[in-house]
Enzyme design. Structure first.
Site, PDB file in Angstrom:
ATOM      1  N   GLY A 280       0.912  -1.297   0.019  1.00  0.00           N
ATOM      2  CA  GLY A 280       0.131   0.075  -0.091  1.00  0.00           C
ATOM      3  C   GLY A 280       0.885   1.160  -0.008  1.00  0.00           C
ATOM      4  N   SER A 281       0.100   2.257   0.763  1.00  0.00           N
ATOM      5  CA  SER A 281       1.027   3.739   0.654  1.00  0.00           C
ATOM      6  C   SER A 281       2.402   3.672   1.090  1.00  0.00           C
ATOM      7  CB  SER A 281       0.051   4.416   1.326  1.00  0.00           C
ATOM      8  OG  SER A 281      -1.104   4.758   0.788  1.00  0.00           O
ATOM      9  N   THR A 282       2.972   2.737   1.864  1.00  0.00           N
ATOM     10  CA  THR A 282       4.290   2.637   2.446  1.00  0.00           C
ATOM     11  C   THR A 282       5.196   2.560   1.308  1.00  0.00           C
ATOM     12  OG1 THR A 282       3.976   0.333   2.939  1.00  0.00           O
ATOM     13  CG2 THR A 282       3.672   2.015   4.821  1.00  0.00           C
TER      14      THR A 282
END
Length: 612
Positions: free
Chosen positions: A326-328
């Site tokens: 995801g956004s990491t």
């Protein structure tokens, strides 16, 4: 008178006749018994020749047998004799200790005893024996009595009684008890380091952690010793080679810091329990060399009682399970774009809140737009639309090549066991559909392990090099001298130092102004990125309502070195996000890390605190 004389003559003549006949009979009898002169001489020669023949053949037989034993079978018989006189022994050697970076013992062999009871040999009643034993071995007295009544001999009371308790039992001087010594593996830190150390089974074979992956280093090399023995089978120590019972004092030292490990576990467990999550993990890595200071997962198990644990806990899911980051992953995509020159740090993008890619619409997590925003603000707000626009500036084939260069779809080299390869679609499929690069821009559509994500963020912290995450430092002696250290792959440069520093400073604004605020620590410059990703289903698509929350931090920003990742899988509740679930865990871990590593506070205003 004449008649009498006649009769006398007749009688005398008859007597002479009888005597004559008797004499003739005796003579004939003697003649039969006494052979003629030539016959005895012939018989003696035959007997003599027979005896000589027997002696000659016997001598020849003995000579041949001697030749066979001494010449033909000499070497074989000599070896056989030596084998009967010499016995080969392989002395038992305890498994090496496992210690952490500060020499705290994590695993050690200790002498224990299997205690057998033979009730038929008791000189006291079962009740008396039970009353004396029960408080020492922590058993119920009534239960012991029932146990004694079950069999007359060979009852196992305790399979592995510690030496100090065994000594107390021996001091009771109870007849009918037998003590068989053996070694047992003890893990003093219990579940604190179990995810890294693992355990050994009853046959003393490693089954998880470094006990499994580093078995060759943990088992001491013991050569067979050949000792002479007497005719009664007694060993003769006089002929033993010098130092054959000497065991080296080498220990397997890990890079793990037990103090940080314990702090990470406590912080993780608190959040997993609070949000009723399925599981969670924390990883702390020194990005300069890839050494792991902490690696914990929750739930876990006590290696001293591994038989009570669920089998799936023995595989550390940070290296054995895949997930979509995801956004990491967004800071890494920013670094790729900067490295290729398709964007500049001060570029801005328009975020209307949704964007059509092919036949699909992509939206932000909050279903709203942010208008004109900078790259740093794209990370602050975790804008999916902004990331799609950044990646769309690159040709899909170039972007795919960079994902491969990062190692996606490949296995990660590490000294922890049960690692798996990441998942990345084929290049043809990736390039053919515009939705694939778009979803990859915000960290979905591919998968990796949590440890691999830490490795990638380590490249942002150390100036652009991919290092190998590892937990084994090497074999050290009691004086701390290193005798062996594993050879790690050389670091691989993937980003320039300029690019990584730019990205880390953008990540700093996520902590100071964006979704990473819960991880702020006064006086320290910290870069970070939250992640709240949909959870992929094993059958394709995503599990409705399931998410994985995470937060990754890099510190200190002015001289990046440490990477901390916290992941919580399937937290429950409306307020379960990376910022609310994972970021507080990372903050708690950093508050322990800072004093342990003597990180000084920043003396100057950070760029994030400078008015824009």
């Amino acid at each position: 008178m004449q008649k009498s004389s006649s009769r006398l003559k007749f009688r005398n003549s008859r007597n002479l006749s009888v005597k004559k006949r008797q004499k003739v009979s005796r003579q004939r009898f003697l003649e039969k018994l006494t052979p003629k002169t030539p016959e005895p001489v012939q018989s003696s020669k035959v007997r003599l020749l027979t005896v000589w023949a027997i002696l000659i053949f016997s001598a020849l037989g003995l000579a041949f047998n001697l030749y066979n034993l001494q010449i033909l079978q000499g070497k074989k018989l000599t070896q056989k004799a030596r084998n009967q006189q010499i016995v080969s022994l392989r002395t038992f050697m305890p498994r090496r200790l496992v210690i952490d970076r500060n020499n705290n013992v994590l695993a050690v062999d200790r002498p224990v005893y299997t205690v057998y009871a033979h009730p038929k040999l008791f000189d006291k009643s079962n009740e008396e024996i039970a009353q004396k034993l029960a408080p020492i071995i922590d058993k119920d007295a009534a239960e012991l009595v029932n146990t004694f009544q079950s069999r007359k001999s060979g009852i196992i009371l305790m399979p592995a009684l510690p030496e100090e308790i065994t000594n107390r039992v021996i001091a009771l001087r109870l007849n009918g008890l037998e003590f068989m010594p053996k070694y047992s593996r003890l893990y003093p830190q219990a579940d604190v380091t179990s995810d890294v150390v693992g355990y050994v089974d009853l046959e003393r074979r490693g089954q998880a952690g470094v006990e499994y992956s580093q078995e060759k280093l943990l088992e001491r090399s013991v050569q067979k010793v050949r000792l002479m023995q007497s005719g009664r089978g007694e060993l003769k120590p006089d002929n033993a080679p010098e130092g054959f019972l000497h065991a080296d004092d080498l220990k397997l030292q890990l890079t793990i810091d037990t103090r940080l490990q314990r702090a990470a576990r406590l912080a993780l467990k608190a959040q997993v329990d609070k949000f009723r999550a399925k599981r969670g993990a924390v990883i702390v890595m020194d990005a300069l060399d890839g050494s792991l200071l902490a690696l914990v997962s929750q739930p876990t198990y006590d290696p001293n009682e591994y038989g009570k644990a669920k089998i799936d806990l023995f595989k550390n899911w940070t290296v054995a399970d895949l997930y979509e980051p995801g956004s990491t992953f967004k800071p890494l995509n920013v670094a790729i774009a900067l490295e290729n020159g398709v964007i500049q740090p001060n570029d801005t993008f328009n975020d209307p809140g949704s964007l059509k890619v092919g036949d699909r619409f992509i939206k932000n997590a909050e279903n709203n737009g942010y208008g004109r925003i900078s790259i740093a603000q794209i990370l602050q707000h975790s804008s999916n639309i902004g990331m799609v626009q950044i990646i769309q500036k690159m040709r899909p084939s170039v972007y795919y090549t960079w994902l491969e260069r990062l190692g996606l779809g490949q296995s990660l080299e590490t000294d922890l066991p049960f690692g798996v390869s990441g998942s990345l679609k084929s290049q043809a499929r990736f390039i053919a559909s515009p939705i694939e690069p778009a979803t990859a821009s915000f960290g979905q559509g591919f998968s990796l392990t949590p440890l691999q994500l830490v490795q990638l963020h380590g490249a942002l912290a150390n100036g652009g090099k991919l290092v190998t995450p590892h937990v084994v430092r090497g074999l050290v002696d009691s004086n701390g001298k290193m005798h062996y250290s594993p050879t790690l792959p050389a670091p691989r440069q993937i980003f320039s130092a300029k690019t990584t520093q730019q990205v880390v400073e953008m990540m700093e604004t996520v902590v100071s102004e964006g979704t990473g605020k819960p991880s702020k620590i006064a006086g320290y410059r910290i870069g970070g990125k939250t992640g709240t990703a949909q959870k992929a289903s094993p059958n394709g698509g995503y599990i409705p309502g399931a998410r994985i929350t995470s937060f990754v931090a890099v510190l200190p920003v002015e001289s990046p070195r440490y990477v901390i990742l916290a992941i919580v899988d399937e937290p429950k509740g409306e307020n379960a996000y990376g910022s609310t679930v994972a970021a507080p865990i990372v903050k708690s871990v950093m508050e322990t890390l800072i004093p342990l590593e003597h990180l000084p506070p920043e003396q100057f205003n950070s760029p994030a605190e400078t008015p824009r």
